[in-house]
Design a protein around this motif. Structure first.
Motif, PDB file in Angstrom:
ATOM      1  N   SER A  50     118.708  87.191  12.824  1.00  0.00           N
ATOM      2  CA  SER A  50     118.502  85.731  12.710  1.00  0.00           C
ATOM      3  C   SER A  50     119.773  84.969  13.023  1.00  0.00           C
ATOM      4  O   SER A  50     119.757  83.901  13.636  1.00  0.00           O
ATOM      5  CB  SER A  50     118.061  85.381  11.293  1.00  0.00           C
ATOM      6  OG  SER A  50     116.766  85.864  11.034  1.00  0.00           O
ATOM      7  N   SER A  51     120.905  85.543  12.615  1.00  0.00           N
ATOM      8  CA  SER A  51     122.172  84.840  12.841  1.00  0.00           C
ATOM      9  C   SER A  51     122.557  84.823  14.315  1.00  0.00           C
ATOM     10  O   SER A  51     123.268  83.892  14.754  1.00  0.00           O
ATOM     11  CB  SER A  51     123.271  85.478  11.988  1.00  0.00           C
ATOM     12  OG  SER A  51     122.959  85.241  10.622  1.00  0.00           O
ATOM     13  N   SER A  99     125.411  86.615   5.033  1.00  0.00           N
ATOM     14  CA  SER A  99     126.170  87.405   4.050  1.00  0.00           C
ATOM     15  C   SER A  99     127.674  87.322   4.285  1.00  0.00           C
ATOM     16  O   SER A  99     128.484  87.445   3.387  1.00  0.00           O
ATOM     17  CB  SER A  99     125.749  88.877   4.133  1.00  0.00           C
ATOM     18  OG  SER A  99     126.103  89.381   5.437  1.00  0.00           O
ATOM     19  N   THR A 102     128.114  91.501   7.463  1.00  0.00           N
ATOM     20  CA  THR A 102     127.444  92.378   8.438  1.00  0.00           C
ATOM     21  C   THR A 102     128.499  93.052   9.299  1.00  0.00           C
ATOM     22  O   THR A 102     129.375  92.378   9.868  1.00  0.00           O
ATOM     23  CB  THR A 102     126.482  91.559   9.304  1.00  0.00           C
ATOM     24  OG1 THR A 102     125.429  91.078   8.462  1.00  0.00           O
ATOM     25  CG2 THR A 102     125.907  92.373  10.452  1.00  0.00           C
ATOM     26  N   VAL A 148     115.223  89.097   1.617  1.00  0.00           N
ATOM     27  CA  VAL A 148     115.875  89.785   2.743  1.00  0.00           C
ATOM     28  C   VAL A 148     115.869  88.884   3.969  1.00  0.00           C
ATOM     29  O   VAL A 148     116.849  88.784   4.698  1.00  0.00           O
ATOM     30  CB  VAL A 148     115.143  91.117   3.050  1.00  0.00           C
ATOM     31  CG1 VAL A 148     115.657  91.731   4.355  1.00  0.00           C
ATOM     32  CG2 VAL A 148     115.328  92.086   1.896  1.00  0.00           C
ATOM     33  N   GLU A 222     109.429  90.353  10.847  1.00  0.00           N
ATOM     34  CA  GLU A 222     110.004  90.766   9.545  1.00  0.00           C
ATOM     35  C   GLU A 222     109.039  90.484   8.390  1.00  0.00           C
ATOM     36  O   GLU A 222     108.860  91.309   7.509  1.00  0.00           O
ATOM     37  CB  GLU A 222     111.286  89.978   9.282  1.00  0.00           C
ATOM     38  CG  GLU A 222     112.448  90.326  10.172  1.00  0.00           C
ATOM     39  CD  GLU A 222     113.652  89.468   9.837  1.00  0.00           C
ATOM     40  OE1 GLU A 222     113.488  88.275   9.489  1.00  0.00           O
ATOM     41  OE2 GLU A 222     114.765  89.995   9.919  1.00  0.00           O
TER      42      GLU A 222
HETATM   43  C1  F1P Z   1     121.519  88.848   9.219  1.00  0.00           C
HETATM   44  C2  F1P Z   1     120.355  89.851   9.065  1.00  0.00           C
HETATM   45  C3  F1P Z   1     119.123  89.105   9.430  1.00  0.00           C
HETATM   46  C4  F1P Z   1     117.906  89.938   9.294  1.00  0.00           C
HETATM   47  C5  F1P Z   1     117.823  90.429   7.870  1.00  0.00           C
HETATM   48  C6  F1P Z   1     119.095  91.171   7.524  1.00  0.00           C
HETATM   49  O1  F1P Z   1     122.547  89.215   8.474  1.00  0.00           O
HETATM   50  O2  F1P Z   1     120.582  90.916   9.908  1.00  0.00           O
HETATM   51  O3  F1P Z   1     119.234  88.662  10.753  1.00  0.00           O
HETATM   52  O4  F1P Z   1     116.818  89.129   9.609  1.00  0.00           O
HETATM   53  O5  F1P Z   1     117.685  89.310   7.041  1.00  0.00           O
HETATM   54  O6  F1P Z   1     120.236  90.314   7.739  1.00  0.00           O
HETATM   55  P1  F1P Z   1     123.756  88.203   8.270  1.00  0.00           P
HETATM   56  O7  F1P Z   1     124.856  88.695   9.162  1.00  0.00           O
HETATM   57  O8  F1P Z   1     123.317  86.830   8.673  1.00  0.00           O
HETATM   58  O9  F1P Z   1     124.079  88.309   6.825  1.00  0.00           O
END
Ligand code: F1P
Length: 338
Positions: A50-51, A99, A102, A148, A222
């Motif tokens: 999503s990001s 988060s 990642t 999630v 998802e």
């Molecule tokens: C984004 C992400 C989302 C995915 C799921 C897990 O992580 O990979 O894109 O849809 O929610 O997390 P983040 O880098 O934005 O934390």
């Protein structure tokens, strides 16, 4: 109730918009001063899932308002092929991550820093790795999520990016308009799913809406384990339209720039038997099976955080119909660490 966490996080987005808007002046002045100081001649916006799709929307915003060439690149590409991307000392790298931890995004920003490039973090967690490591950090603390899947974190970080570069006073109307439209979006989404047997979800968007089309595609996967695709609107005509059938929902985000072309294509798709939905200005039943007319007060840039809520509701009600708990999507974790 299954999906209750995600449902509540979808509903609270108008309130999150209000708290983000309270910081609008600080966001704009902080970003203006970093742009002035850094003087980048190129910007990479990077993220995962999503990001990454949010990065695509942000790149469109920056290209339009900043006039600094900006590209959205998956974080994995940057950290796996750094020598193919980090070739210009004038590049600034913006890392987008709910988060902020990642692995690919952390690594991508670390590589940018190692190359001496200025880095910016856009995240929901001020104590996250990218927020601490980046030269500049913009935090959407109001949008921390339990689910999630990303919903309010996506739209609130999108609103922050909009506030970084745009200065349309109408944006102050977003929270109230979002509150007014939530009920309409939810009702339309529930009717689309209840009244039809949709097996494939296709989302179409041009310009800044391409990133929204991809994020909508990901929500369908998802949250409701469904086949879904996202395209630049007119690209759909160049082959993909061959798969249109009456078990397909095609939802078009109608821009202000390419309205006529987009509506003409949607009419053609409706003729092939698809169920069609359109969200934009001045839409009526002649444009789609499920038209959603948005107030002219928000132009195509300002209504981006609002429009994604429709796709979230469609995915939610599809999950409910399929008996899927979208709070716990199969195979997924909230933070992906390699
Ligand atoms: C984004 C992400 C989302 C995915 C799921 C897990 O992580 O990979 O894109 O849809 O929610 O997390 P983040 O880098 O934005 O934390």
């Amino acid at each position: 109730m299954p999906g209750e966490i995600t449902y509540k996080e979808i509903l609270r987005q108008p309130d999150i918009f209000k708290s983000v808007l309270a910081k609008a002046r600080d966001i704009k002045s902080k970003f203006d001063s970093l742009v002035e100081k850094v003087r980048a001649d190129e910007i990479f916006v990077t993220g995962c899932g999503s990001s990454y799709y949010l990065a695509q929307v942000i790149a469109s915003l920056f290209n339009h308002f900043l006039r600094i060439p900006t590209r959205a690149i998956p974080s994995s590409e940057l950290f796996l092929y750094p020598d193919d991307y980090f070739t210009n000392s004038g590049t600034m790298v913006v890392g987008v991550s709910r988060s902020g931890d990642t692995t690919e995004t952390v690594k991508a920003l670390e590589m940018a820093k190692n190359k001496g490039l200025p880095t910016v973090a856009l995240t929901c967690y001020e104590d996250s790795t990218i927020a601490k490591k980046a030269d500049y950090a913009f935090i959407s603390e109001e949008a921390k999520e339990e689910s999630v899947v990303m919903t309010g974190s996506f739209s609130s970080m999108l609103l922050i990016a909009y506030l970084m570069v745009a200065d349309d006073s109408n944006i102050i109307k977003l929270p109230e308009l979002a509150k007014a439209y939530v009920e309409k979006f939810e009702d339309i989404a529930r009717r689309i799913i209840q009244d039809n047997s949709i097996k494939t979800f296709v989302y179409l968007g041009s310009g800044p809406y391409y990133g929204l089309a991809n994020e909508s595609m990901l929500k369908a996967k998802e949250m409701s384990i469904s086949n879904s695709e996202g395209y630049h609107t007119l690209e759909f005509r160049h082959g993909p339209k061959s798969i249109v059938d009456n078990n397909m929902l095609v939802t078009a985000f109608i821009s202000d720039t390419a309205t006529d072309y987009e509506l003409k294509l949607l009419k053609e798709i409706k003729g092939y038997g698809a169920v069609t939905c359109a969200i934009g200005i001045d839409l009526t039943d002649e444009h789609a099976d499920y038209p959603i007319a948005i107030s002219k007060e928000l132009d195509q840039w300002a209504r981006l955080p609002l429009c994604i809520m429709l796709s979230q509701f469609i995915a939610y009600y599809n999950a409910v119909k399929k008996g899927i708990n979208c709070d716990r999507p199969q195979h997924l974790d909230q933070v992906v660490k390699l």
